[in-house]
Design an enzyme around this catalytic site. Structure first.
Site, short mmCIF file in Angstrom:
data_model
loop_
_atom_site.label_atom_id
_atom_site.label_comp_id
_atom_site.label_asym_id
_atom_site.label_seq_id
_atom_site.Cartn_x
_atom_site.Cartn_y
_atom_site.Cartn_z
N ARG A 37 -1.17 -5.36 -42.65
CA ARG A 37 -0.29 -5.52 -41.48
C ARG A 37 -0.17 -7.00 -41.10
O ARG A 37 0.76 -7.39 -40.39
CB ARG A 37 -0.85 -4.77 -40.26
CG ARG A 37 -1.02 -3.27 -40.36
CD ARG A 37 0.19 -2.57 -40.91
NE ARG A 37 0.04 -2.40 -42.36
CZ ARG A 37 1.04 -2.10 -43.17
NH1 ARG A 37 2.26 -1.95 -42.69
NH2 ARG A 37 0.84 -1.96 -44.46
N LYS A 96 10.43 -1.70 -49.77
CA LYS A 96 10.76 -0.40 -50.35
C LYS A 96 11.96 0.26 -49.68
O LYS A 96 12.78 0.88 -50.35
CB LYS A 96 9.55 0.53 -50.29
CG LYS A 96 9.11 0.93 -48.91
CD LYS A 96 7.96 1.90 -48.95
CE LYS A 96 7.52 2.30 -47.57
NZ LYS A 96 8.58 2.94 -46.78
N GLU A 103 8.32 7.43 -48.53
CA GLU A 103 6.93 7.70 -48.13
C GLU A 103 6.39 8.95 -48.86
O GLU A 103 5.79 9.84 -48.27
CB GLU A 103 6.84 7.92 -46.61
CG GLU A 103 7.35 6.75 -45.78
CD GLU A 103 6.42 5.54 -45.80
OE1 GLU A 103 5.41 5.56 -46.56
OE2 GLU A 103 6.70 4.56 -45.08
#
Length: 732
Positions: A613, A35, A222
C-alpha cells in the site's frame, strides 16, 4: 480503424495481456501494476480490434463502485455508451438473470431482496418459532451457517444428518425453516442470488445455452477472491465456447475467512483449456526498497503462481522500524511522525495507519486526538462508538448512575433477557407520566403490578443484576469494574458467540476496553522528568465515562484526514506514507494461525498487501510490551520483519533520526547482556533519590531503552527508565 489509443501508455507486458489472441488467459497482476487499466483496455481491444459485439461481453468484479468505474472507463475509451455489455458484480448480474427468468427460477415476479439486516431479523423470527434460546444459539451464528453452505452450493436437503452433533442438527433445522419461510414470502438473500441463478442454468439447459451463445467473452476482476459458488457459476456459463480472461493476484488472496478460495486461481489453468499466462510485474506505486521487502516476504509462501515486482522509480527511503516501550509509546510515535509529515507540507490524506486487529486503534486514536490530528476510521467505527463497547460502557454508567435513561434503554435487554419492546415502551410511558427516570419507573411498575408476571420477573432480575454488580465492585479498581460489568452482564459470552471475524473482533474490543481502563490515568510511556516520575493518579469511573463520551463525540473529520484501518480494509488502496502497527509475534501473525492449516500463508499475504500500500515511506512499528484484549504481553518482533532483507530496514527512535540498521534477530541473550551491562538484575535492591529503597520486579527492553519496575517501600511500584533513573544498587 485507428486503435493506437488503446495501446498508448501501456508497457510491454500490459500490451501482451490486452492484445492476447482470443482464448483463455490468466493475468497474474501484482500490486500497483495497473490491472484495472489492462482489463478496461482488453474490453476496448475486443470491440475495436477483434470485432467483438459489446452485447457478447460480460465483465464481473466484486464491488458496485468498481463495476461503475469499469463501465465508465470503457465508455470513455470507446467514446460511446456500452449499454449492451453486462458489467457488474457477481450478485448484481445474478440478480439481473433472476429478474428476467423469475418464473423459470421458481420465484414470484416481485421477489424481494434481503439485505444483511433483513436476513438477520428473519432468522431471529425462525428461531423464535422453533423456540430456540438466542443466548444459547445466537442468530448471527445461524446466518453464518446458512450463508456458508449456500456459498458452497449446498441447500439444507444436501447436508448430511448427524444426530450426534447438536450444533449441526440445530442449525440444519433453522436452515430448513428459513428456506421454507423465504419460499413462502418470495424472499432472496445475497447468497441465494448466486445459488439460485447457478441452479437455473443447471436445471434449464435451454436458458444456459442462450447465454453461452450470447456471451463469448467473460472477463473477471479480482479472481483470487472468488468463492466456490462463484467459480462454479463462471465455469458453467463459460462452457466450452467462451473465452475467460481472468485477472488477479494469488499473493493478495486474504479473504479465506469469508469463503474466498485461493485454490480457484491456482486451479484455473487446470480447469480451463489452453490457458495462457501473462505476468504484470512492473509496479507504478512503490519504491524499489518497498518492493524488495514485499518480494522477499511473500517468497516464503509455498503455494504461489510466482512473480517478482519491480519498478524504475528508484530505491527511495529505507523502511523505518520503531520499537516502542509499550503500545502507548508506539501510538505516540505514529502520531508524532504523522504530525511531522503534515508540518513539512504533506497532507493528512497521505497517511494510513494499518493494523491487524480493530482493537489496536484505541490507543492510536487517543494519540491523534492529543495532537489534534484529524483522522477517519476507514470502513468502521471509532473505538468508543463500536456497539459492544457502548454496551459495556452503558453497564458501567448504570452502576454509577442508576437514573441514566440512555444507558438503561441500551442494555435492559442486551444480552436478550425477555424484556421486549412493548415492555420497554411501558416503562418509558411510566417515566414520562411521573417525571422519573426509567430505572425508577421500572421499580414502580413492578410495585404497582403494571407488568405481566413474566415481564416483571425479567425486569426485577435486571434491576437486581445492576445493584449486585455495583455492590461487588464498590472498592475495585477501574479495570476490575469494567471486567465485572463485561463478564457478569453476559456481554462477553453474548458477543463471543458470533461466528467468524466479527465475533472475534467484538470479543477483542471488550478486552481492549478493560485495557483502556487499566491504562487510564497515566501509565509511564516516556520519561517525563530526569527521575522518571509518573504524572497523575488513576481516575474515577465517572471521569473515564465522561472521557469515553467525549472521545466518541470528537470530530470524524469530513475534510483531509489520516486513515486508520485494518489490513483487510486496505486492499486496493495506496498512500504516500504508511504505518504498519503491531508487528509482533502473536498479534501479526495472529496466534490462531498455528492451529489452522494455511492460515500462516494467508497472514503473510496480508502483510504483503500492507507493504504494497506504501508509495514513498513505510514504517513498521511494534511494542516490546502491549496491553491488548485485557492482558499484558511481552513481545518479540514479528517473524515477518525477519523475512524482510536487513538492508531494506533502518531502526529509528522517537525524537531522532535513523540510528542504525535494524537487526532482525532479537533474542533473550541480547536483552540479558544489556541488563547486565547496566548493573541491575531482577530481585536486586536499589535506591532512588526521590522514592527511596526498593526491589527490582521486572525489566524490559535492552541497552539505553531498558526500563525497570521497582517496588519502593514508601512509594509503591514504579516503572523507571534506567538511563534516567540513576538507581544505585545496595547489594543482594
Amino acid at each position: 480503424m485507428d486503435i493506437t489509443h488503446i495501446l498508448d501508455g501501456l508497457n510491454d507486458r500490459q500490451r501482451d495481456a490486452v492484445t492476447a489472441p482470443i482464448g483463455n488467459l490468466l493475468v497474474v497482476a501484482g500490486a500497483g501494476s495497473g490491472k484495472t487499466r489492462v482489463l478496461v483496455h482488453r474490453i476496448a481491444w475486443l470491440v475495436e480490434a477483434e470485432g467483438a459485439s459489446p452485447g457478447g461481453i460480460l465483465a464481473v468484479t466484486f464491488t458496485n463502485k468498481a463495476a461503475a468505474e469499469m463501465r465508465g472507463r470503457v465508455e470513455r475509451l470507446l467514446e460511446g455508451p456500452a449499454r449492451a455489455m453486462w458489467v457488474g458484480t457477481f450478485h448484481g448480474i445474478a440478480h439481473r438473470l433472476l429478474r428476467m427468468h423469475w418464473a423459470d427460477a421458481g420465484l414470484p415476479q416481485n421477489f424481494q431482496i434481503l439485505d444483511a439486516d433483513d436476513q438477520l431479523r428473519l432468522v431471529k423470527r425462525v428461531m423464535r418459532a422453533l423456540d430456540l434460546d438466542e443466548q444459547k444459539w445466537p442468530a448471527r451464528q445461524a446466518v453464518w451457517f446458512i450463508n456458508h453452505h449456500k456459498d458452497e452450493g449446498r441447500r439444507a436437503k444436501d447436508l448430511p444428518r448427524n444426530d450426534a452433533d447438536i450444533y449441526h442438527v440445530t442449525h440444519l433445522k433453522v436452515y430448513e425453516a428459513y428456506e421454507e419461510l423465504c419460499a413462502q414470502g418470495g424472499l432472496v438473500d445475497f447468497a441465494e442470488l448466486l445459488l439460485r441463478s447457478h441452479e437455473l442454468w443447471l436445471e434449464r439447459p435451454d436458458i444456459l445455452d442462450h447465454y453461452q451463445r450470447r456471451f463469448k467473452h467473460l472477463l473477471v476482476d479480482e479472481f483470487q477472491d472468488t468463492n466456490s459458488i462463484q467459480y462454479a457459476w463462471l465455469r458453467v456459463l463459460a462452457g466450452t465456447s467462451a473465452d475467460v480472461w481472468a485477472v488477479g493476484d494469488d499473493d493478495q488472496s486474504i479473504y479465506g475467512w469469508r469463503g474466498a478460495k485461493i485454490e480457484n486461481i491456482l486451479s484455473f489453468r487446470k480447469d480451463f483449456a489452453d490457458v495462457q499466462t501473462v505476468r504484470l510485474e512492473q509496479n507504478y506505486r512503490s519504491t524499489s526498497t518497498i518492493l524488495r521487502a514485499a518480494n522477499a516476504l511473500i517468497d516464503n509462501n509455498a503455494e504461489r503462481l510466482g512473480k517478482n515486482l519491480w519498478t524504475d522509480a528508484g530505491d527511495g527511503d529505507p523502511i523505518l522500524v520503531y520499537s516502542g516501550y509499550n503500545d502507548l509509546d508506539e501510538a505516540r510515535f505514529i502520531a508524532d511522525r504523522t504530525q511531522s509529515w503534515i508540518q513539512r507540507g504533506g497532507s493528512a490524506d497521505d497517511v494510513a495507519v494499518l493494523y491487524r486487529s480493530n482493537a489496536q486503534s484505541r490507543v492510536i486514536e487517543e494519540a491523534f486526538l492529543r495532537l489534534d490530528i484529524p483522522y477517519r476510521i476507514y470502513g468502521g467505527l471509532r473505538f468508543f462508538e463500536r456497539a459492544e463497547v457502548r454496551n459495556a460502557l452503558a453497564y458501567m454508567r448504570l452502576i454509577s448512575q442508576r437514573h441514566a435513561d440512555v444507558a438503561f434503554e441500551r442494555v435492559v435487554n442486551t444480552p436478550p433477557r425477555g424484556i421486549g419492546a412493548k415492555t420497554v415502551e411501558a416503562i418509558r410511558n411510566i417515566a414520562r407520566a411521573n417525571g422519573v427516570s426509567m430505572w425508577q419507573a421500572a421499580k414502580e411498575g413492578i410495585a404497582r403490578g403494571l407488568f405481566t408476571g413474566r415481564a416483571a420477573a425479567a425486569i426485577g432480575a435486571f434491576l437486581k443484576l445492576i445493584d449486585d454488580m455495583a455492590g461487588n465492585v464498590k472498592d475495585c479498581a477501574l479495570h476490575e469494574i469494567a471486567e465485572c460489568c463485561i463478564e457478569t452482564s453476559g456481554l462477553m459470552a453474548y458477543h463471543s458467540r458470533e461466528r467468524g471475524e466479527q465475533g472475534i473482533a467484538r470479543r477483542e474490543n471488550l478486552e481492549e476496553l478493560i485495557t483502556a481502563c487499566r491504562q487510564f490515568g497515566g501509565e509511564l510511556v516516556l520519561p517525563l522528568t530526569p527521575t522518571g516520575e509518573e504524572a497523575g493518579q488513576a481516575s474515577e469511573l465517572e471521569e473515564f465515562l465522561d472521557k469515553a463520551a467525549l472521545d466518541a463525540g470528537e470530530y470524524q473529520s469530513g475534510g483531509t484526514a489520516a486513515q486508520m484501518m485494518t489490513l483487510h480494509s486496505a486492499k486496493g488502496l495506496e498512500f504516500p506514507l504508511v504505518f504498519m502497527a503491531g508487528m509482533e509475534e502473536g498479534l501479526f501473525p495472529n496466534r490462531q494461525t498455528e492451529r489452522e492449516p494455511g492460515r500462516l500463508e494467508e497472514e503473510r499475504r496480508l502483510a504483503y498487501v500492507g507493504i504494497t500500500r506504501a508509495m514513498q515511506q513505510l514504517y513498521f512499528t511494534y511494542a516490546e510490551t502491549r496491553r491488548l484484549h485485557g492482558s499484558q504481553s511481552h513481545n518479540w518482533p514479528s517473524r515477518f520483519l525477519q523475512e524482510v532483507p536487513e538492508d531494506c530496514l533502518q531502526e529509528v527512535r522517537m525524537g531522532g533520526d535513523v540510528s542504525r540498521q535494524f537487526r532482525t534477530l532479537h533474542n533473550g541473550a541480547d536483552d540479558e547482556a544489556d541488563q547486565d551491562e547496566a548493573g541491575v538484575r531482577i530481585g536486586q535492591f536499589v535506591t532512588h533519590a526521590t522514592f527511596g529503597e526498593g526491589v527490582v520486579l521486572q525489566a524490559e527492553g535492552h541497552g539505553d531503552r531498558t526500563r525497570v519496575q521497582v517496588n519502593f517501600s514508601r512509594a509503591g511500584a514504579k516503572w523507571l527508565m534506567l538511563a534516567y533513573a540513576n538507581l544505585k544498587t545496595v547489594g543482594d
